[in-house]
Design an enzyme around this catalytic site. Structure first.
Site, PDB file in Angstrom:
ATOM      1  N   MET A 155      -4.564   5.115  -5.341  1.00  0.00           N
ATOM      2  CA  MET A 155      -3.675   4.291  -4.531  1.00  0.00           C
ATOM      3  C   MET A 155      -2.238   4.769  -4.759  1.00  0.00           C
ATOM      4  SD  MET A 155      -6.242   2.705  -6.289  1.00  0.00           S
ATOM      5  CE  MET A 155      -5.653   1.508  -7.481  1.00  0.00           C
TER       6      MET A 155
ATOM      7  N   CYS B   1       0.863  -1.176   0.000  1.00  0.00           N
ATOM      8  CA  CYS B   1       0.000   0.000   0.000  1.00  0.00           C
ATOM      9  C   CYS B   1       0.898   1.223   0.000  1.00  0.00           C
ATOM     10  CB  CYS B   1      -0.920   0.028   1.222  1.00  0.00           C
ATOM     11  SG  CYS B   1      -1.886   1.556   1.323  1.00  0.00           S
TER      12      CYS B   1
END
Length: 410
Positions: free
Chosen positions: A326, A112
């Site tokens: 993201m 992430c």
């Protein structure tokens, strides 16, 4: 007459685990120090997954994660485990778990990028970084080993009076309030297990069912940089690339179409051997649509002008259009934009971005804009990227203990 005492059934009491709830970039998740986890959960396996699922509140057939710390979106259903690094010249090891919302699994297949911005702060706050590396006032350079993908991340964390500075005036589209700026560098972001372009092509013809597109084929750029990502021209699917969340998330047929594309792309990228396996690998690859710069109004009501951006990108995560972008997909965007001939580069004008814009590209997303840089070079008959960088911010939201029923680990 006296009332007879009832014998209550026995249920395992709750256990509490030290944890920190943090925002990093446009995501938030529950952070753990590896040594604070129950012994069974300190190693990868069913016990660890069961703990994280219960912490987040999954699987939840209602899709709300009401009985856990999750926020019922891909951006807020996340967990992080940090430990002193086992790698030379690194401070901490960072392991990321994307928790499914309505299914009982944790996806460990990728990183992430947004929460990467919070790892350095957590590491400093929890005594995992050598005090000699932390200035009294200035920038602490935290060397992070991203254990999911075996890559190095460098976080530049501001420090004031020996403590992490979280407040500031840096504004990040997709985050309501300003905070301190954290520069995050993703070193050698291409997939360490294979080539940056797994098929060997900058643009591929991806064969898909004819109910996706009548021709049964889509032009795609499939890249392993930051996170495996499949880029598609927005207009090939009837979009402009300037859509907001509801335009796609409110259309079940569109979501199903994107999942079909993602599954076929995952096979072509060599990530899975059959499209049926995609259901068990929701975190990767990502799928995104790209379009040229056009005016639009962001989800916050901010006017984004075509002159403000180089390209528009909309990306899906865990089956839904992301509310912003993201961090790992931003790395993929910056990398692809820097390489002439990719769909992202062509949508951005088809220029040599490394020399024309110092390797930076500004792209539009549903919440606003983001600038990301990448250093790309053509060497030994293939494209290589030494690093990609972007500015994010991070903040501790809550710290203490998270509680789960004691029989969770059984």
């Amino acid at each position: 007459m006296g009332q007879e005492a009832k014998t209550l059934p026995f249920f395992s009491p709750q256990i509490k685990v030290p944890a920190t709830y943090m925002r990093g970039g446009t995501s938030k998740g529950v952070f753990f120090n590896l040594e604070d986890l129950p012994v069974q959960a300190q190693i990868a396996g069913d016990a660890r997954d069961a703990l994280l699922l219960r912490v987040i509140g999954s699987p939840d057939p209602y899709g709300k994660q009401t009985d856990g710390m999750g926020g019922a979106t891909s951006s807020t259903s996340k967990t992080v485990i940090i430990a002193k690094s086992t790698q030379i010249d690194h401070d901490v090891d960072y392991l990321f778990g994307q928790v499914a919302i309505d299914k009982p699994f944790v996806d460990w297949s990728g990183n992430c990028g947004n929460l990467s911005a919070a790892v350095g702060s957590f590491a400093i706050n929890n005594g995992l970084v050598n005090p000699e590396r932390i200035p009294e006032n200035g920038i602490a350079v935290v060397r992070i080993w991203q254990a999911n993908i075996s890559k190095t991340i460098i976080a530049h964390v501001p420090v004031t009076h020996g403590e992490v500075q979280e407040t500031g005036d840096f504004e990040l589209d997709g985050v309501t309030f300003p905070a301190a700026e954290v520069l995050v560098e993703f070193m050698d972001p291409a997939d360490g297990e294979g080539a940056m372009f797994p098929t060997g092509n900058l643009v591929d013809d991806l064969v898909v069912p004819t109910d996706v597109v009548a021709a049964g084929v889509l032009k795609t750029t499939m890249i392993n940089a930051g996170i495996p990502t499949i880029f598609i021209n927005a207009n090939d699917l009837g979009y402009t690339g300037a859509e907001l969340q509801e335009a796609i998330n409110g259309d079940p047929k569109a979501l199903a179409m994107f999942e079909v594309i993602r599954a076929h792309g995952a096979v072509k990228m060599g990530l899975i051997s059959h499209i049926d396996e995609a259901a068990g690998r929701q975190h990767t690859p990502k799928v995104a649509i790209v379009g040229g710069p056009v005016d639009y109004t962001s989800s916050s009501g901010k006017a984004i002008l075509s002159t403000d951006i180089d390209v528009n990108v909309r990306a899906l995560s865990m089956g839904k259009l992301h509310h912003a972008m993201m961090g790992t997909a931003a790395v993929a965007i910056g990398t692809a934009a820097a390489i002439p001939g990719t769909l992202v580069n062509l949508a951005a004008g088809g220029v040599d971005r490394e020399s024309a814009a110092n390797g930076h590209v500004v792209f539009g997303h549903p919440s606003g804009t983001l600038k990301v840089g990448a250093e790309a070079k053509f060497e030994n008959a293939q494209w290589q990227v030494t690093k990609a960088a972007m500015s994010r911010s991070a903040r501790v939201l809550m710290e203490g203990w998270v509680r789960v029923p004691g029989d969770t680990l059984k």
